[in-house]
Design a protein around this motif. Structure first.
Motif, PDB file in Angstrom:
ATOM      1  N   ALA A  48       0.839  -1.212   0.000  1.00 26.98           N
ATOM      2  CA  ALA A  48       0.000   0.000   0.000  1.00 26.98           C
ATOM      3  C   ALA A  48       0.867   1.253   0.000  1.00 26.98           C
ATOM      4  O   ALA A  48       0.612   2.202  -0.747  1.00 26.98           O
ATOM      5  CB  ALA A  48      -0.936  -0.002   1.202  1.00 26.98           C
ATOM      6  N   VAL A  49       1.903   1.254   0.828  1.00 24.42           N
ATOM      7  CA  VAL A  49       2.789   2.414   0.911  1.00 24.42           C
ATOM      8  C   VAL A  49       3.577   2.589  -0.381  1.00 24.42           C
ATOM      9  O   VAL A  49       3.669   3.689  -0.924  1.00 24.42           O
ATOM     10  CB  VAL A  49       3.730   2.276   2.127  1.00 24.42           C
ATOM     11  CG1 VAL A  49       4.828   3.316   2.091  1.00 24.42           C
ATOM     12  CG2 VAL A  49       2.941   2.370   3.421  1.00 24.42           C
ATOM     13  N   SER A  50       4.133   1.511  -0.899  1.00 27.81           N
ATOM     14  CA  SER A  50       4.965   1.622  -2.096  1.00 27.81           C
ATOM     15  C   SER A  50       4.157   1.940  -3.353  1.00 27.81           C
ATOM     16  O   SER A  50       4.713   2.406  -4.338  1.00 27.81           O
ATOM     17  CB  SER A  50       5.799   0.355  -2.296  1.00 27.81           C
ATOM     18  OG  SER A  50       4.963  -0.765  -2.512  1.00 27.81           O
ATOM     19  N   SER A  51       2.850   1.730  -3.315  1.00 28.49           N
ATOM     20  CA  SER A  51       2.008   2.091  -4.464  1.00 28.49           C
ATOM     21  C   SER A  51       1.481   3.527  -4.331  1.00 28.49           C
ATOM     22  O   SER A  51       0.673   3.960  -5.133  1.00 28.49           O
ATOM     23  CB  SER A  51       0.838   1.120  -4.592  1.00 28.49           C
ATOM     24  OG  SER A  51      -0.057   1.283  -3.507  1.00 28.49           O
ATOM     25  N   HIS A  52       1.962   4.236  -3.323  1.00 22.36           N
ATOM     26  CA  HIS A  52       1.599   5.636  -3.075  1.00 22.36           C
ATOM     27  C   HIS A  52       0.102   5.804  -2.845  1.00 22.36           C
ATOM     28  O   HIS A  52      -0.516   6.752  -3.317  1.00 22.36           O
ATOM     29  CB  HIS A  52       2.068   6.543  -4.214  1.00 22.36           C
ATOM     30  CG  HIS A  52       3.531   6.451  -4.458  1.00 22.36           C
ATOM     31  ND1 HIS A  52       4.456   7.058  -3.649  1.00 22.36           N
ATOM     32  CD2 HIS A  52       4.240   5.776  -5.398  1.00 22.36           C
ATOM     33  CE1 HIS A  52       5.667   6.783  -4.086  1.00 22.36           C
ATOM     34  NE2 HIS A  52       5.568   6.003  -5.142  1.00 22.36           N
ATOM     35  N   LYS A  53      -0.470   4.896  -2.094  1.00 18.22           N
ATOM     36  CA  LYS A  53      -1.888   4.986  -1.752  1.00 18.22           C
ATOM     37  C   LYS A  53      -2.153   6.213  -0.884  1.00 18.22           C
ATOM     38  O   LYS A  53      -3.236   6.768  -0.892  1.00 18.22           O
ATOM     39  CB  LYS A  53      -2.329   3.715  -1.022  1.00 18.22           C
ATOM     40  CG  LYS A  53      -3.784   3.706  -0.649  1.00 18.22           C
ATOM     41  CD  LYS A  53      -4.235   2.398  -0.078  1.00 18.22           C
ATOM     42  CE  LYS A  53      -5.727   2.474   0.231  1.00 18.22           C
ATOM     43  NZ  LYS A  53      -6.260   1.204   0.635  1.00 18.22           N
ATOM     44  N   TYR A  54      -1.176   6.637  -0.143  1.00 17.05           N
ATOM     45  CA  TYR A  54      -1.295   7.792   0.732  1.00 17.05           C
ATOM     46  C   TYR A  54      -0.461   8.926   0.160  1.00 17.05           C
ATOM     47  O   TYR A  54       0.485   8.689  -0.586  1.00 17.05           O
ATOM     48  CB  TYR A  54      -0.866   7.409   2.153  1.00 17.05           C
ATOM     49  CG  TYR A  54      -1.641   6.209   2.634  1.00 17.05           C
ATOM     50  CD1 TYR A  54      -2.996   6.324   2.933  1.00 17.05           C
ATOM     51  CD2 TYR A  54      -1.063   4.945   2.687  1.00 17.05           C
ATOM     52  CE1 TYR A  54      -3.740   5.222   3.313  1.00 17.05           C
ATOM     53  CE2 TYR A  54      -1.803   3.833   3.071  1.00 17.05           C
ATOM     54  CZ  TYR A  54      -3.140   3.988   3.369  1.00 17.05           C
ATOM     55  OH  TYR A  54      -3.887   2.895   3.720  1.00 17.05           O
ATOM     56  N   PRO A  55      -0.791  10.177   0.506  1.00 15.50           N
ATOM     57  CA  PRO A  55      -0.077  11.314  -0.096  1.00 15.50           C
ATOM     58  C   PRO A  55       1.430  11.181   0.048  1.00 15.50           C
ATOM     59  O   PRO A  55       1.941  10.820   1.099  1.00 15.50           O
ATOM     60  CB  PRO A  55      -0.590  12.517   0.710  1.00 15.50           C
ATOM     61  CG  PRO A  55      -1.893  12.087   1.248  1.00 15.50           C
ATOM     62  CD  PRO A  55      -1.785  10.605   1.477  1.00 15.50           C
ATOM     63  N   TRP A  56       2.100  11.490  -1.011  1.00 14.06           N
ATOM     64  CA  TRP A  56       3.549  11.352  -1.080  1.00 14.06           C
ATOM     65  C   TRP A  56       4.084  12.683  -1.581  1.00 14.06           C
ATOM     66  O   TRP A  56       3.748  13.121  -2.671  1.00 14.06           O
ATOM     67  CB  TRP A  56       3.882  10.239  -2.067  1.00 14.06           C
ATOM     68  CG  TRP A  56       5.325  10.053  -2.347  1.00 14.06           C
ATOM     69  CD1 TRP A  56       6.027  10.576  -3.393  1.00 14.06           C
ATOM     70  CD2 TRP A  56       6.259   9.278  -1.609  1.00 14.06           C
ATOM     71  NE1 TRP A  56       7.327  10.184  -3.346  1.00 14.06           N
ATOM     72  CE2 TRP A  56       7.496   9.381  -2.251  1.00 14.06           C
ATOM     73  CE3 TRP A  56       6.162   8.524  -0.463  1.00 14.06           C
ATOM     74  CZ2 TRP A  56       8.635   8.745  -1.781  1.00 14.06           C
ATOM     75  CZ3 TRP A  56       7.302   7.887  -0.002  1.00 14.06           C
ATOM     76  CH2 TRP A  56       8.513   7.995  -0.657  1.00 14.06           C
ATOM     77  N   SER A  57       4.867  13.365  -0.787  1.00 10.65           N
ATOM     78  CA  SER A  57       5.424  14.650  -1.209  1.00 10.65           C
ATOM     79  C   SER A  57       6.934  14.628  -1.030  1.00 10.65           C
ATOM     80  O   SER A  57       7.432  14.457   0.052  1.00 10.65           O
ATOM     81  CB  SER A  57       4.810  15.789  -0.398  1.00 10.65           C
ATOM     82  OG  SER A  57       5.044  15.603   0.975  1.00 10.65           O
ATOM     83  N   ILE A  58       7.621  14.782  -2.107  1.00  7.86           N
ATOM     84  CA  ILE A  58       9.080  14.816  -2.076  1.00  7.86           C
ATOM     85  C   ILE A  58       9.491  16.281  -2.212  1.00  7.86           C
ATOM     86  O   ILE A  58       8.897  16.998  -2.994  1.00  7.86           O
ATOM     87  CB  ILE A  58       9.660  13.969  -3.217  1.00  7.86           C
ATOM     88  CG1 ILE A  58       9.245  12.522  -3.027  1.00  7.86           C
ATOM     89  CG2 ILE A  58      11.148  14.101  -3.329  1.00  7.86           C
ATOM     90  CD1 ILE A  58       9.643  11.597  -4.141  1.00  7.86           C
ATOM     91  N   PRO A  59      10.444  16.855  -1.524  1.00  5.75           N
ATOM     92  CA  PRO A  59      11.420  16.190  -0.681  1.00  5.75           C
ATOM     93  C   PRO A  59      10.960  16.016   0.762  1.00  5.75           C
ATOM     94  O   PRO A  59      11.608  15.308   1.520  1.00  5.75           O
ATOM     95  CB  PRO A  59      12.626  17.112  -0.740  1.00  5.75           C
ATOM     96  CG  PRO A  59      12.036  18.463  -0.913  1.00  5.75           C
ATOM     97  CD  PRO A  59      10.782  18.254  -1.746  1.00  5.75           C
ATOM     98  N   ASP A  60       9.890  16.674   1.165  1.00  5.49           N
ATOM     99  CA  ASP A  60       9.420  16.554   2.548  1.00  5.49           C
ATOM    100  C   ASP A  60       8.452  15.390   2.661  1.00  5.49           C
ATOM    101  O   ASP A  60       7.300  15.566   3.039  1.00  5.49           O
ATOM    102  CB  ASP A  60       8.745  17.859   2.991  1.00  5.49           C
ATOM    103  CG  ASP A  60       9.694  19.027   2.946  1.00  5.49           C
ATOM    104  OD1 ASP A  60      10.881  18.815   3.233  1.00  5.49           O
ATOM    105  OD2 ASP A  60       9.256  20.141   2.621  1.00  5.49           O
ATOM    106  N   SER A  61       8.916  14.200   2.333  1.00  2.00           N
ATOM    107  CA  SER A  61       8.025  13.053   2.309  1.00  2.00           C
ATOM    108  C   SER A  61       7.553  12.686   3.711  1.00  2.00           C
ATOM    109  O   SER A  61       8.249  12.875   4.693  1.00  2.00           O
ATOM    110  CB  SER A  61       8.701  11.857   1.645  1.00  2.00           C
ATOM    111  OG  SER A  61       9.837  11.490   2.362  1.00  2.00           O
ATOM    112  N   ASN A  62       6.333  12.170   3.754  1.00  2.00           N
ATOM    113  CA  ASN A  62       5.701  11.797   5.008  1.00  2.00           C
ATOM    114  C   ASN A  62       6.082  10.383   5.406  1.00  2.00           C
ATOM    115  O   ASN A  62       5.875   9.986   6.541  1.00  2.00           O
ATOM    116  CB  ASN A  62       4.185  11.900   4.869  1.00  2.00           C
ATOM    117  CG  ASN A  62       3.796  13.263   4.364  1.00  2.00           C
ATOM    118  OD1 ASN A  62       4.377  14.251   4.737  1.00  2.00           O
ATOM    119  ND2 ASN A  62       2.817  13.308   3.487  1.00  2.00           N
TER     120      ASN A  62
END
Length: 146
Positions: A48-62
């Motif tokens: 789930a995490v690796s498929s970016h199911k949740y918001p993903w913001s680079i460079p300040d990733s969560n």
């Protein structure tokens, strides 16, 4: 009528104090309700995490995910209070991700708030649904002020 919602993602587990790790917003006609994703295995959680199911913001990733030097997958969640490094070895089922929605009210937020937080198309939809033909006047007056 479309509404703007603040979306908050909270990680919950038996050994993790509930902690917000991501937020975003959505603009939709449907009224969203709280949802909870339950992960009973590390691999389901990792997928789930690796498929970016949740918001993903680079460079300040969560959160971060990957494979250690030993070839073992990991997930690091950067919460408000703490950072959590979750591996297959220390995973304690279940891990829950709770998604909550809070409406951004026009009573509590200004015109500029919606202008800043919506795309141009969504902002036009927002104005047309609330003010009808007057939205052209609003936009013209705003443009003239600058």
């Amino acid at each position: 009528m479309h509404k703007l919602y603040d979306v908050t993602y909270t990680i919950i587990s038996s050994d993790i104090t509930p902690d917000i790790f991501a937020d975003s917003s959505i603009f939709t006609e449907e009224e969203p309700s709280t949802q909870v994703d339950t992960f009973n295995t590390f691999h389901d959680f990792f997928d789930a995490v690796s498929s970016h199911k949740y918001p993903w913001s680079i460079p300040d990733s969560n959160y971060a995910y990957g494979t250690s030097l030993l070839g073992k997958p990991f997930v690091t969640v950067h919460g408000v209070r703490f950072d959590y490094n979750i591996t297959e070895r220390n995973f304690k089922a279940p891990i829950l991700i709770q998604t909550t929605y809070k409406e951004c009210s026009t009573k509590d937020n200004s015109y500029d708030f919606f202008k800043k937080n919506l795309s141009m198309d969504d902002f036009m939809t927002f104005l047309q649904e609330r003010y009808g033909a007057d939205c052209k006047t609003i936009l013209f007056n705003t443009a003239m002020e600058k």
